[in-house]
Design a protein around this motif. Structure first.
Motif, PDB file in Angstrom:
ATOM      1  N   PHE A  20       0.838  -1.200   0.000  1.00  0.00           N
ATOM      2  CA  PHE A  20       0.000   0.000   0.000  1.00  0.00           C
ATOM      3  C   PHE A  20       0.875   1.253   0.000  1.00  0.00           C
ATOM      4  CE2 PHE A  20      -2.334   3.369   2.175  1.00  0.00           C
ATOM      5  CZ  PHE A  20      -3.483   3.423   1.406  1.00  0.00           C
ATOM      6  N   GLY A  21       1.854   1.302   0.892  1.00  0.00           N
ATOM      7  CA  GLY A  21       2.740   2.454   0.952  1.00  0.00           C
ATOM      8  C   GLY A  21       3.550   2.622  -0.322  1.00  0.00           C
ATOM      9  N   TYR A  22       4.062   1.526  -0.836  1.00  0.00           N
ATOM     10  CA  TYR A  22       4.900   1.567  -2.030  1.00  0.00           C
ATOM     11  C   TYR A  22       4.098   2.061  -3.237  1.00  0.00           C
ATOM     12  CZ  TYR A  22       7.718  -0.243  -5.891  1.00  0.00           C
ATOM     13  OH  TYR A  22       8.433  -0.375  -7.040  1.00  0.00           O
ATOM     14  N   TYR A  23       2.941   1.470  -3.485  1.00  0.00           N
ATOM     15  CA  TYR A  23       2.167   1.857  -4.662  1.00  0.00           C
ATOM     16  C   TYR A  23       1.507   3.224  -4.510  1.00  0.00           C
ATOM     17  CZ  TYR A  23       2.984  -2.567  -6.952  1.00  0.00           C
ATOM     18  OH  TYR A  23       3.581  -3.630  -7.564  1.00  0.00           O
ATOM     19  N   VAL A  63      10.987  -1.269   9.991  1.00  0.00           N
ATOM     20  CA  VAL A  63      11.302  -0.030  10.716  1.00  0.00           C
ATOM     21  C   VAL A  63      12.036   0.946   9.798  1.00  0.00           C
ATOM     22  CG1 VAL A  63      12.683   0.916  12.609  1.00  0.00           C
ATOM     23  CG2 VAL A  63      11.289  -1.118  12.992  1.00  0.00           C
ATOM     24  N   ILE A  64      12.993   0.436   9.034  1.00  0.00           N
ATOM     25  CA  ILE A  64      13.746   1.295   8.121  1.00  0.00           C
ATOM     26  C   ILE A  64      12.828   1.883   7.058  1.00  0.00           C
ATOM     27  CG2 ILE A  64      15.540   1.284   6.330  1.00  0.00           C
ATOM     28  CD1 ILE A  64      17.068  -0.731   8.092  1.00  0.00           C
ATOM     29  N   MET A  65      11.938   1.064   6.492  1.00  0.00           N
ATOM     30  CA  MET A  65      10.988   1.580   5.496  1.00  0.00           C
ATOM     31  C   MET A  65      10.086   2.646   6.095  1.00  0.00           C
ATOM     32  SD  MET A  65       9.651  -1.486   3.041  1.00  0.00           S
ATOM     33  CE  MET A  65       9.010  -2.442   4.385  1.00  0.00           C
ATOM     34  N   GLY A 101      11.905   5.796   6.268  1.00  0.00           N
ATOM     35  CA  GLY A 101      12.012   6.361   4.925  1.00  0.00           C
ATOM     36  C   GLY A 101      10.730   7.018   4.456  1.00  0.00           C
ATOM     37  N   TYR A 102       9.598   6.374   4.690  1.00  0.00           N
ATOM     38  CA  TYR A 102       8.322   6.968   4.284  1.00  0.00           C
ATOM     39  C   TYR A 102       8.002   8.227   5.096  1.00  0.00           C
ATOM     40  CZ  TYR A 102       7.136   3.137   1.152  1.00  0.00           C
ATOM     41  OH  TYR A 102       7.130   2.242   0.118  1.00  0.00           O
ATOM     42  N   MET A 103       8.364   8.240   6.366  1.00  0.00           N
ATOM     43  CA  MET A 103       8.148   9.447   7.168  1.00  0.00           C
ATOM     44  C   MET A 103       9.037  10.588   6.665  1.00  0.00           C
ATOM     45  SD  MET A 103       5.690   8.790   9.100  1.00  0.00           S
ATOM     46  CE  MET A 103       5.680  10.235  10.104  1.00  0.00           C
ATOM     47  N   LEU A 104      10.273  10.273   6.334  1.00  0.00           N
ATOM     48  CA  LEU A 104      11.175  11.277   5.781  1.00  0.00           C
ATOM     49  C   LEU A 104      10.662  11.791   4.444  1.00  0.00           C
ATOM     50  CD1 LEU A 104      13.837  12.787   6.172  1.00  0.00           C
ATOM     51  CD2 LEU A 104      15.003  10.841   5.138  1.00  0.00           C
ATOM     52  N   ALA A 120      17.442  10.979   0.150  1.00  0.00           N
ATOM     53  CA  ALA A 120      17.809  10.151   1.314  1.00  0.00           C
ATOM     54  C   ALA A 120      16.655   9.225   1.677  1.00  0.00           C
ATOM     55  CB  ALA A 120      18.196  11.035   2.493  1.00  0.00           C
ATOM     56  N   ALA A 121      15.421   9.746   1.635  1.00  0.00           N
ATOM     57  CA  ALA A 121      14.252   8.927   1.945  1.00  0.00           C
ATOM     58  C   ALA A 121      14.120   7.775   0.967  1.00  0.00           C
ATOM     59  CB  ALA A 121      12.987   9.789   1.918  1.00  0.00           C
ATOM     60  N   LEU A 122      14.356   8.029  -0.307  1.00  0.00           N
ATOM     61  CA  LEU A 122      14.288   6.963  -1.307  1.00  0.00           C
ATOM     62  C   LEU A 122      15.336   5.891  -1.034  1.00  0.00           C
ATOM     63  CD1 LEU A 122      13.765   9.018  -4.587  1.00  0.00           C
ATOM     64  CD2 LEU A 122      12.047   7.728  -3.300  1.00  0.00           C
ATOM     65  N   ALA A 123      16.529   6.312  -0.655  1.00  0.00           N
ATOM     66  CA  ALA A 123      17.588   5.348  -0.330  1.00  0.00           C
ATOM     67  C   ALA A 123      17.217   4.523   0.893  1.00  0.00           C
ATOM     68  CB  ALA A 123      18.910   6.084  -0.096  1.00  0.00           C
ATOM     69  N   VAL A 124      16.652   5.163   1.896  1.00  0.00           N
ATOM     70  CA  VAL A 124      16.254   4.462   3.123  1.00  0.00           C
ATOM     71  C   VAL A 124      15.123   3.478   2.822  1.00  0.00           C
ATOM     72  CG1 VAL A 124      15.211   4.800   5.404  1.00  0.00           C
ATOM     73  CG2 VAL A 124      17.087   6.267   4.671  1.00  0.00           C
ATOM     74  N   ILE A 125      14.155   3.890   2.014  1.00  0.00           N
ATOM     75  CA  ILE A 125      13.053   2.994   1.641  1.00  0.00           C
ATOM     76  C   ILE A 125      13.596   1.784   0.875  1.00  0.00           C
ATOM     77  CG2 ILE A 125      10.992   2.758   0.194  1.00  0.00           C
ATOM     78  CD1 ILE A 125      10.418   5.755   0.878  1.00  0.00           C
ATOM     79  N   ALA A 126      14.500   2.015  -0.053  1.00  0.00           N
ATOM     80  CA  ALA A 126      15.071   0.913  -0.827  1.00  0.00           C
ATOM     81  C   ALA A 126      15.852  -0.045   0.075  1.00  0.00           C
ATOM     82  CB  ALA A 126      15.966   1.452  -1.940  1.00  0.00           C
ATOM     83  N   LEU A 127      16.597   0.487   1.035  1.00  0.00           N
ATOM     84  CA  LEU A 127      17.327  -0.371   1.964  1.00  0.00           C
ATOM     85  C   LEU A 127      16.370  -1.204   2.818  1.00  0.00           C
ATOM     86  CD1 LEU A 127      20.162   2.024   3.187  1.00  0.00           C
ATOM     87  CD2 LEU A 127      20.427  -0.058   1.830  1.00  0.00           C
TER      88      LEU A 127
END
Length: 164
Positions: A21-24, A82-84, A87-90, A107-114
């Motif tokens: 849901f968050g990703y799409y 937790v990392i995702m 990232g979504y909050m950022l 940075a948020a995109l990198a954190v979400i991908a990680l």
């Protein structure tokens, strides 16, 4: 629906529903957001989108190695969630860092991908492990059907949420 399935199936299916849901939701409006807010051309915004997708689909390879060698599936999934979330909050509040918002967005995109790298493949492996118990092995196919149904539900409602 979940009767006779392992107890953790509902939790894992719900976790994947939330992730999809968050990703799409983010993907549905990301290129338009970059164009409207920061003046990126269609080609430049599309290139950022493409690089993000490349990492989202490439990093689970390393997430699986990390889970196999050091963390285990359950811990990798939890840390990835937790990392995702961070990232979504950022991404939702890029001005929280101060300074240039676009740096916070990258940075948020990198954190979400990680986070996705730790989460995506390891959650499926965790679900598969639930059916190693002979008591549940006959229900493996129906369990994965339920699990993937939840993924599709999360993906189905995301574009509607993005419009709002």
């Amino acid at each position: 629906m979940f009767k006779g399935q392992p107890k953790g199936l509902f939790v894992t299916a719900l976790a994947n529903l939330g992730e999809r849901f968050g990703y799409y939701t983010m993907i549905a409006i990301f290129v338009l957001f970059l164009q409207a807010k920061y003046g990126y051309s269609e080609a430049a915004a599309g290139k950022i989108y493409a690089y993000f997708l490349m990492f989202v689909y490439f990093l689970p390879l390393f997430g699986g190695i990390i889970a196999d060698r050091w963390l285990g599936y359950r811990r990798s999934v939890t840390i990835g969630m937790v990392i995702m979330f961070i990232g979504y909050m950022l991404l939702a509040f890029p001005n929280i860092i101060g300074g240039k918002e676009i740096i916070a967005i990258f940075a948020a995109l990198a954190v979400i991908a990680l986070g996705t790298g730790l989460f995506k493949g390891n959650l499926q492996a965790l679900v598969g492990r639930m059916y190693d118990n002979p008591h549940y092995s006959a229900k493996r196919d129906s369990g994965f059907s339920l699990y993937y149904m939840f993924i599709n539900v999360g993906a189905m409602f995301a574009p509607t949420a993005a419009q709002g």
